[in-house]
Design a protein around this motif. Structure first.
Motif, PDB file in Angstrom:
ATOM      1  N   HIS A 101       1.083  -1.101  -0.146  1.00  0.00           N
ATOM      2  CA  HIS A 101      -0.199  -0.104  -0.064  1.00  0.00           C
ATOM      3  C   HIS A 101       0.921   0.863  -0.152  1.00  0.00           C
ATOM      4  O   HIS A 101       1.960   1.342   0.755  1.00  0.00           O
ATOM      5  CB  HIS A 101      -1.058  -0.344   1.511  1.00  0.00           C
ATOM      6  CG  HIS A 101      -1.734  -1.488   1.475  1.00  0.00           C
ATOM      7  ND1 HIS A 101      -3.213  -0.968   0.149  1.00  0.00           N
ATOM      8  CD2 HIS A 101      -1.510  -2.492   1.827  1.00  0.00           C
ATOM      9  CE1 HIS A 101      -3.580  -2.295   0.563  1.00  0.00           C
ATOM     10  NE2 HIS A 101      -3.310  -3.273   1.944  1.00  0.00           N
ATOM     11  N   THR A 102       0.981   1.948  -1.381  1.00  0.00           N
ATOM     12  CA  THR A 102       1.238   3.585  -1.177  1.00  0.00           C
ATOM     13  C   THR A 102       0.781   4.425  -0.014  1.00  0.00           C
ATOM     14  O   THR A 102      -1.095   4.405  -0.577  1.00  0.00           O
ATOM     15  CB  THR A 102       1.693   4.068  -2.337  1.00  0.00           C
ATOM     16  OG1 THR A 102       1.965   3.092  -3.098  1.00  0.00           O
ATOM     17  CG2 THR A 102       2.048   5.312  -2.762  1.00  0.00           C
ATOM     18  N   VAL A 103       1.610   5.049   0.837  1.00  0.00           N
ATOM     19  CA  VAL A 103       0.513   5.922   2.152  1.00  0.00           C
ATOM     20  C   VAL A 103       0.652   6.903   2.985  1.00  0.00           C
ATOM     21  O   VAL A 103      -0.111   7.552   2.816  1.00  0.00           O
ATOM     22  CB  VAL A 103       0.443   4.885   3.008  1.00  0.00           C
ATOM     23  CG1 VAL A 103      -0.310   3.366   2.805  1.00  0.00           C
ATOM     24  CG2 VAL A 103       1.815   4.170   3.775  1.00  0.00           C
ATOM     25  N   LEU A 104       1.555   7.090   1.306  1.00  0.00           N
ATOM     26  CA  LEU A 104       2.138   9.361   2.047  1.00  0.00           C
ATOM     27  C   LEU A 104       1.718  10.029   0.853  1.00  0.00           C
ATOM     28  O   LEU A 104       2.458  10.156   0.634  1.00  0.00           O
ATOM     29  CB  LEU A 104       3.315   9.088   2.171  1.00  0.00           C
ATOM     30  CG  LEU A 104       3.974  10.451   2.993  1.00  0.00           C
ATOM     31  CD1 LEU A 104       3.727  10.383   4.306  1.00  0.00           C
ATOM     32  CD2 LEU A 104       5.796  10.552   3.048  1.00  0.00           C
ATOM     33  N   GLY A 105       0.155  10.859   0.838  1.00  0.00           N
ATOM     34  CA  GLY A 105       0.008  11.636   0.526  1.00  0.00           C
ATOM     35  C   GLY A 105       0.872  12.989   1.008  1.00  0.00           C
ATOM     36  O   GLY A 105       0.909  13.008   1.904  1.00  0.00           O
ATOM     37  N   ALA A 106       1.009  14.289  -0.208  1.00  0.00           N
ATOM     38  CA  ALA A 106       1.281  14.896   0.074  1.00  0.00           C
ATOM     39  C   ALA A 106       0.892  16.604  -0.398  1.00  0.00           C
ATOM     40  O   ALA A 106       0.081  16.264  -1.593  1.00  0.00           O
ATOM     41  CB  ALA A 106       2.599  15.122  -0.120  1.00  0.00           C
ATOM     42  N   THR A 107       0.424  17.506  -0.061  1.00  0.00           N
ATOM     43  CA  THR A 107      -0.557  18.489  -0.231  1.00  0.00           C
ATOM     44  C   THR A 107       0.207  19.939   0.671  1.00  0.00           C
ATOM     45  O   THR A 107       0.553  19.876   1.565  1.00  0.00           O
ATOM     46  CB  THR A 107      -1.921  18.804   0.067  1.00  0.00           C
ATOM     47  OG1 THR A 107      -2.452  18.585   0.895  1.00  0.00           O
ATOM     48  CG2 THR A 107      -2.332  17.148  -0.825  1.00  0.00           C
ATOM     49  N   VAL A 108       0.295  21.086   0.113  1.00  0.00           N
ATOM     50  CA  VAL A 108       1.240  21.888   0.651  1.00  0.00           C
ATOM     51  C   VAL A 108      -0.355  22.602   1.161  1.00  0.00           C
ATOM     52  O   VAL A 108      -1.204  22.762   0.764  1.00  0.00           O
ATOM     53  CB  VAL A 108       1.081  23.152  -0.823  1.00  0.00           C
ATOM     54  CG1 VAL A 108       1.270  23.659  -0.296  1.00  0.00           C
ATOM     55  CG2 VAL A 108       3.083  22.356  -0.746  1.00  0.00           C
ATOM     56  N   VAL A 109      -0.187  23.379   2.165  1.00  0.00           N
ATOM     57  CA  VAL A 109      -0.687  24.350   3.142  1.00  0.00           C
ATOM     58  C   VAL A 109      -0.501  25.946   2.720  1.00  0.00           C
ATOM     59  O   VAL A 109       0.573  25.919   4.339  1.00  0.00           O
ATOM     60  CB  VAL A 109      -0.909  23.457   4.642  1.00  0.00           C
ATOM     61  CG1 VAL A 109      -2.057  25.164   5.301  1.00  0.00           C
ATOM     62  CG2 VAL A 109      -1.691  22.683   4.153  1.00  0.00           C
ATOM     63  N   PRO A 110      -0.260  26.665   1.971  1.00  0.00           N
ATOM     64  CA  PRO A 110       0.484  27.905   1.671  1.00  0.00           C
ATOM     65  C   PRO A 110       0.456  29.088   3.005  1.00  0.00           C
ATOM     66  O   PRO A 110      -1.675  28.660   4.141  1.00  0.00           O
ATOM     67  CB  PRO A 110      -0.034  28.255   1.036  1.00  0.00           C
ATOM     68  CG  PRO A 110      -1.856  27.836   0.104  1.00  0.00           C
ATOM     69  CD  PRO A 110      -1.639  26.297   1.190  1.00  0.00           C
ATOM     70  N   ARG A 111       0.960  29.588   3.750  1.00  0.00           N
ATOM     71  CA  ARG A 111       0.462  30.195   4.638  1.00  0.00           C
ATOM     72  C   ARG A 111       1.582  31.823   4.634  1.00  0.00           C
ATOM     73  O   ARG A 111       1.817  32.206   3.136  1.00  0.00           O
ATOM     74  CB  ARG A 111       0.775  29.928   6.303  1.00  0.00           C
ATOM     75  CG  ARG A 111      -0.352  28.544   6.414  1.00  0.00           C
ATOM     76  CD  ARG A 111      -0.146  28.685   8.238  1.00  0.00           C
ATOM     77  NE  ARG A 111      -1.259  27.522   8.223  1.00  0.00           N
ATOM     78  CZ  ARG A 111      -0.601  25.869   8.738  1.00  0.00           C
ATOM     79  NH1 ARG A 111       0.164  25.708   8.534  1.00  0.00           N
ATOM     80  NH2 ARG A 111      -1.428  24.846   8.833  1.00  0.00           N
ATOM     81  N   GLU A 112       2.020  32.137   5.159  1.00  0.00           N
ATOM     82  CA  GLU A 112       2.280  33.594   5.485  1.00  0.00           C
ATOM     83  C   GLU A 112       4.262  33.723   4.934  1.00  0.00           C
ATOM     84  O   GLU A 112       4.851  34.433   4.237  1.00  0.00           O
ATOM     85  CB  GLU A 112       2.306  34.308   6.356  1.00  0.00           C
ATOM     86  CG  GLU A 112       0.642  35.260   6.505  1.00  0.00           C
ATOM     87  CD  GLU A 112       0.866  35.022   7.816  1.00  0.00           C
ATOM     88  OE1 GLU A 112       1.539  35.496   8.962  1.00  0.00           O
ATOM     89  OE2 GLU A 112      -0.292  35.103   8.524  1.00  0.00           O
ATOM     90  N   SER A 113       4.487  32.582   4.697  1.00  0.00           N
ATOM     91  CA  SER A 113       5.578  32.486   4.958  1.00  0.00           C
ATOM     92  C   SER A 113       6.336  32.250   3.569  1.00  0.00           C
ATOM     93  O   SER A 113       7.512  32.270   3.576  1.00  0.00           O
ATOM     94  CB  SER A 113       6.042  31.105   5.828  1.00  0.00           C
ATOM     95  OG  SER A 113       5.950  30.597   5.525  1.00  0.00           O
ATOM     96  N   THR A 114       5.929  31.530   2.079  1.00  0.00           N
ATOM     97  CA  THR A 114       6.123  31.798   1.363  1.00  0.00           C
ATOM     98  C   THR A 114       5.084  32.556   0.143  1.00  0.00           C
ATOM     99  O   THR A 114       4.796  32.652  -1.092  1.00  0.00           O
ATOM    100  CB  THR A 114       5.379  30.202   0.688  1.00  0.00           C
ATOM    101  OG1 THR A 114       4.600  29.825   0.759  1.00  0.00           O
ATOM    102  CG2 THR A 114       6.461  29.366   2.039  1.00  0.00           C
TER     103      THR A 114
END
Length: 345
Positions: free
Chosen positions: A332-345
């Motif tokens: 099982h491939t289990v590691l999903g990744a999504t950016v949470v943009p806030r003020e530092s970028t």
């Protein structure tokens, strides 16, 4: 010198109390030994009233009775121990929460979770030490075992071997954690924000290479052919190391940094601010793990949110494998990744 008579010396030492048995519990609760076994082993094979269950638990507590794990294993034909070797890498808050959820879920399925420190042993040598405990299942974090080690554990009675790493191991169930996708997600986000000279923190702790190197490769892959540059930045997890890096920041000419995770990002961000580097105007800072502390910073820390496997789902995978040890290994491939943009970028 006063001589103490042998009879007096013997009487001054309390006689050892006999260990309470399931027969004692059954007698006090007014039920059969079989009923005691069904209740204390959480068996659903027989319907037992709540009142009877309560009497059995109260009797066991009054007597101080504890079920004998070895006897239960003998009856079942295997132990209920799930062995979790201590990871060779520093366990951060995200991984620790996952482990706590997993332990709780396995406990509800009537398994006993034992964490094991291998004291410098690796590979097959570590597997041999784990096998001595005769676990019914072993959960191996990182790349700490090979096919020979899996085979050794299976011969010793382990019905399930589950690895948590970047690639599968022959004979074992695998939760595949694609850390390169984390870096790719980070690099793509920084590029869309107009950043073209991007630093990537690689912790000096070699135990983290299994995560940090794939993340660096993911950033490089995301920026390939774009004209953007990637600079590898070694960083120790201490203020002195961060201050040294921050002191030469403007000489590096970077306009963004993916700082491996939130903890390293917070460490580096504080050092950069101490040097007068404006975030995000001069340098965008991006972490990973989406820790609560990152939201308390000013500016708030942008991060890559990681979807770790559910501890409950992994516990049920272990249980399936224990019940059917001959089934083909699950992947099982289990590691999903999504950016949470806030003020530092």
């Amino acid at each position: 010198m006063v001589q103490i008579p042998k009879s007096a010396a013997a009487s001054s030492t309390p006689a050892p109390r006999s260990v309470p048995t399931s027969t004692d519990v059954a007698r006090l609760a007014g039920v059969s030994r079989a009923t005691v076994s069904y209740v204390l082993n959480n068996s659903g094979a027989v319907r037992i009233s709540d009142a009877t269950r309560r009497r059995v638990h109260e009797a066991a507590e009054e007597l101080g009775y504890v079920p004998h794990a070895a006897a239960r294993s003998l009856r079942a034909g295997h132990s209920r121990i799930v062995l979790m070797p201590a990871p060779s890498f520093p366990a951060g808050p995200l991984y620790s929460r996952f482990i706590e959820e997993l332990q709780e879920a396995l406990g509800r399925l009537d398994y006993t979770v034992v964490q094991h420190a291998t004291a410098g042993r690796h590979g097959d040598e570590a597997a041999r030490a784990w096998a001595e405990l005769r676990p019914v299942a072993v959960l191996v974090p990182g790349s700490g075992i090979g096919p020979e080690g899996v085979a050794l554990l299976r011969r010793a009675g382990a019905r399930a071997v589950v690895t948590l790493g970047s690639g599968p191991v022959e004979g074992a169930h695998a939760l595949l954690m694609d850390h390169e996708s984390v870096g790719h997600c980070a690099g793509a986000h920084l590029h869309t924000r107009g950043r073209r000279r991007i630093g990537v923190v690689v912790p000096e702790d070699r135990g983290l290479d299994v995560f940090s190197r794939p993340r660096l490769a993911g950033v490089r892959r995301a920026l390939r052919g774009t004209g953007a540059t990637v600079t590898e930045l070694a960083l120790g997890y201490d203020e002195r190391s961060a201050a040294r890096l921050a002191a030469r920041w403007r000489d590096l000419g970077l306009d963004a940094v993916f700082a491996y995770n939130d903890e390293y990002a917070m460490l580096l961000m504080r050092a950069l601010q101490d040097e007068g580097v404006r975030i995000p105007e001069e340098t965008a800072v991006l972490g990973a793990d989406d820790l609560m502390l990152g939201r308390l910073l000013r500016p708030r820390l942008s991060t890559v949110h990681l979807d770790l496997p559910s501890g409950r789902d992994l516990a049920h995978l272990v249980d399936r494998a224990v019940r059917d040890p001959g089934a083909p290994p699950e992947r099982h491939t289990v590691l999903g990744a999504t950016v949470v943009p806030r003020e530092s970028t």
